[in-house]
Write a protein that holds these residues in place. Structure first.
Motif, PDB file in Angstrom:
ATOM      1  N   GLY A  85      33.595  40.341 -23.091  1.00 54.60           N
ATOM      2  CA  GLY A  85      34.851  40.071 -23.764  1.00 54.60           C
ATOM      3  C   GLY A  85      35.126  38.580 -23.856  1.00 54.60           C
ATOM      4  N   GLY A  86      36.183  38.246 -24.585  1.00 52.34           N
ATOM      5  CA  GLY A  86      36.540  36.841 -24.720  1.00 52.34           C
ATOM      6  C   GLY A  86      37.478  36.630 -25.872  1.00 52.34           C
ATOM      7  N   LEU A  87      37.620  35.362 -26.243  1.00 52.11           N
ATOM      8  CA  LEU A  87      38.484  34.958 -27.348  1.00 52.11           C
ATOM      9  C   LEU A  87      37.628  34.650 -28.563  1.00 52.11           C
ATOM     10  N   VAL A  88      37.994  35.219 -29.698  1.00 49.86           N
ATOM     11  CA  VAL A  88      37.230  35.018 -30.921  1.00 49.86           C
ATOM     12  C   VAL A  88      38.196  34.949 -32.097  1.00 49.86           C
ATOM     13  N   GLN A  89      37.813  34.217 -33.118  1.00 53.87           N
ATOM     14  CA  GLN A  89      38.652  34.141 -34.317  1.00 53.87           C
ATOM     15  C   GLN A  89      38.463  35.389 -35.172  1.00 53.87           C
ATOM     16  N   ALA A  90      39.474  35.681 -35.962  1.00 48.76           N
ATOM     17  CA  ALA A  90      39.378  36.807 -36.882  1.00 48.76           C
ATOM     18  C   ALA A  90      38.154  36.642 -37.784  1.00 48.76           C
ATOM     19  N   GLY A  91      37.451  37.763 -37.979  1.00 48.81           N
ATOM     20  CA  GLY A  91      36.219  37.738 -38.756  1.00 48.81           C
ATOM     21  C   GLY A  91      34.975  37.542 -37.915  1.00 48.81           C
ATOM     22  N   GLY A  92      35.155  37.178 -36.665  1.00 46.18           N
ATOM     23  CA  GLY A  92      34.033  36.936 -35.771  1.00 46.18           C
ATOM     24  C   GLY A  92      33.489  38.209 -35.149  1.00 46.18           C
ATOM     25  N   SER A  93      32.529  38.030 -34.238  1.00 44.49           N
ATOM     26  CA  SER A  93      31.858  39.160 -33.599  1.00 44.49           C
ATOM     27  C   SER A  93      31.789  38.964 -32.092  1.00 44.49           C
ATOM     28  N   LEU A  94      31.729  40.073 -31.390  1.00 44.14           N
ATOM     29  CA  LEU A  94      31.481  40.101 -29.949  1.00 44.14           C
ATOM     30  C   LEU A  94      30.627  41.308 -29.633  1.00 44.14           C
ATOM     31  N   ARG A  95      29.859  41.211 -28.554  1.00 42.44           N
ATOM     32  CA  ARG A  95      29.077  42.355 -28.091  1.00 42.44           C
ATOM     33  C   ARG A  95      29.457  42.648 -26.647  1.00 42.44           C
ATOM     34  N   LEU A  96      30.017  43.813 -26.433  1.00 45.70           N
ATOM     35  CA  LEU A  96      30.386  44.241 -25.094  1.00 45.70           C
ATOM     36  C   LEU A  96      29.247  45.026 -24.459  1.00 45.70           C
TER      37      LEU A  96
ATOM     38  N   ASP B 291      32.543  51.412 -39.537  1.00 45.95           N
ATOM     39  CA  ASP B 291      31.880  50.433 -40.406  1.00 45.95           C
ATOM     40  C   ASP B 291      31.999  48.998 -39.904  1.00 45.95           C
ATOM     41  N   ARG B 292      32.692  48.788 -38.779  1.00 46.64           N
ATOM     42  CA  ARG B 292      32.757  47.447 -38.182  1.00 46.64           C
ATOM     43  C   ARG B 292      32.117  47.404 -36.797  1.00 46.64           C
ATOM     44  N   PHE B 293      32.254  48.479 -36.039  1.00 48.52           N
ATOM     45  CA  PHE B 293      31.731  48.520 -34.675  1.00 48.52           C
ATOM     46  C   PHE B 293      30.515  49.444 -34.611  1.00 48.52           C
ATOM     47  N   ILE B 294      29.591  49.125 -33.701  1.00 53.84           N
ATOM     48  CA  ILE B 294      28.407  49.957 -33.493  1.00 53.84           C
ATOM     49  C   ILE B 294      28.215  50.174 -32.000  1.00 53.84           C
ATOM     50  N   ILE B 295      28.119  51.446 -31.614  1.00 49.98           N
ATOM     51  CA  ILE B 295      27.849  51.787 -30.217  1.00 49.98           C
ATOM     52  C   ILE B 295      26.373  52.112 -30.059  1.00 49.98           C
ATOM     53  N   SER B 296      25.800  51.688 -28.942  1.00 48.17           N
ATOM     54  CA  SER B 296      24.398  51.978 -28.661  1.00 48.17           C
ATOM     55  C   SER B 296      24.231  52.078 -27.152  1.00 48.17           C
ATOM     56  N   ARG B 297      23.071  52.551 -26.717  1.00 52.75           N
ATOM     57  CA  ARG B 297      22.838  52.670 -25.287  1.00 52.75           C
ATOM     58  C   ARG B 297      21.373  52.409 -24.971  1.00 52.75           C
TER      59      ARG B 297
ATOM     60  N   MET C 286      30.824  44.518 -32.002  1.00 50.83           N
ATOM     61  CA  MET C 286      32.072  44.468 -32.758  1.00 50.83           C
ATOM     62  C   MET C 286      31.982  43.362 -33.792  1.00 50.83           C
ATOM     63  N   ASN C 287      32.055  43.724 -35.048  1.00 55.89           N
ATOM     64  CA  ASN C 287      31.972  42.782 -36.160  1.00 55.89           C
ATOM     65  C   ASN C 287      33.267  42.777 -36.945  1.00 55.89           C
ATOM     66  N   SER C 288      33.448  41.731 -37.732  1.00 45.88           N
ATOM     67  CA  SER C 288      34.640  41.611 -38.585  1.00 45.88           C
ATOM     68  C   SER C 288      35.910  41.882 -37.787  1.00 45.88           C
ATOM     69  N   LEU C 289      36.018  41.231 -36.663  1.00 44.54           N
ATOM     70  CA  LEU C 289      37.146  41.488 -35.769  1.00 44.54           C
ATOM     71  C   LEU C 289      38.467  41.072 -36.399  1.00 44.54           C
ATOM     72  N   LYS C 290      39.497  41.828 -36.055  1.00 40.96           N
ATOM     73  CA  LYS C 290      40.849  41.604 -36.563  1.00 40.96           C
ATOM     74  C   LYS C 290      41.799  41.374 -35.383  1.00 40.96           C
ATOM     75  N   PRO C 291      42.909  40.691 -35.613  1.00 34.05           N
ATOM     76  CA  PRO C 291      43.870  40.496 -34.512  1.00 34.05           C
ATOM     77  C   PRO C 291      44.312  41.809 -33.869  1.00 34.05           C
ATOM     78  N   GLU C 292      44.382  42.881 -34.647  1.00 34.62           N
ATOM     79  CA  GLU C 292      44.799  44.160 -34.086  1.00 34.62           C
ATOM     80  C   GLU C 292      43.733  44.805 -33.200  1.00 34.62           C
ATOM     81  N   ASP C 293      42.555  44.206 -33.124  1.00 40.06           N
ATOM     82  CA  ASP C 293      41.530  44.679 -32.185  1.00 40.06           C
ATOM     83  C   ASP C 293      41.750  44.118 -30.785  1.00 40.06           C
ATOM     84  N   THR C 294      42.712  43.224 -30.637  1.00 38.15           N
ATOM     85  CA  THR C 294      43.007  42.642 -29.332  1.00 38.15           C
ATOM     86  C   THR C 294      43.440  43.729 -28.358  1.00 38.15           C
TER      87      THR C 294
END
Length: 124
Positions: free
Chosen positions: A9-20, A66-72, A83-91
């Motif tokens: 997790g962390g801080l990212v700008q809208a439109g950015g990506s993170l991988r949990l 269409d924005r997030f992908i789960i894998s194992r 998590m791609n194309s992140l939005k403020p409401e994903d906080t």
């Protein structure tokens, strides 16, 4: 003792990506579904995505489809959330969960083990 530990997790700008990432210890979940949920203060925990033990079947909330992908990764006893194309409401605080049953589930009561969560903050 079974533990699920999230990271990424962390801080990212809208439109950015993170991988949990979520790594399980204490038992394997290779035959069980795993999932991601998220929670904001004052609201109920919200289903995000789930994956069956084999990884062949996944299920997503409409809000992240269409924005997030789960894998194992069975070898690592881990589950991931790209998590791609992140939005403020994903906080939210994102939690991984593991079930002792089979199938694929979107309800919190279907999952017996939970991680402490990792904070994701998306700035506008």
């Amino acid at each position: 003792q079974v533990r699920l530990v999230e990271s990424g997790g962390g801080l990212v700008q809208a439109g950015g990506s993170l991988r949990l990432s979520c790594v399980a210890s204490g038992r394997t979940f290779n035959n069980n579904p795993m999932a991601w949920f998220r929670q904001v203060p004052g609201k109920e925990r919200e289903f995000i995505a789930a994956i069956t033990w084999g990884g062949a079947v996944t299920n997503y909330a409409d809000s992240v489809k269409d924005r997030f992908i789960i894998s194992r990764d069975h070898a690592k006893n881990a589950v991931y959330l790209q998590m791609n194309s992140l939005k403020p409401e994903d906080t939210a605080v994102y939690h991984c969960a593991a079930s002792v049953s089979t199938g694929i589930y979107s309800q919190t009561y279907e999952y017996s083990y939970w991680g402490q969560g990792t904070q994701v903050t998306v700035s506008s």
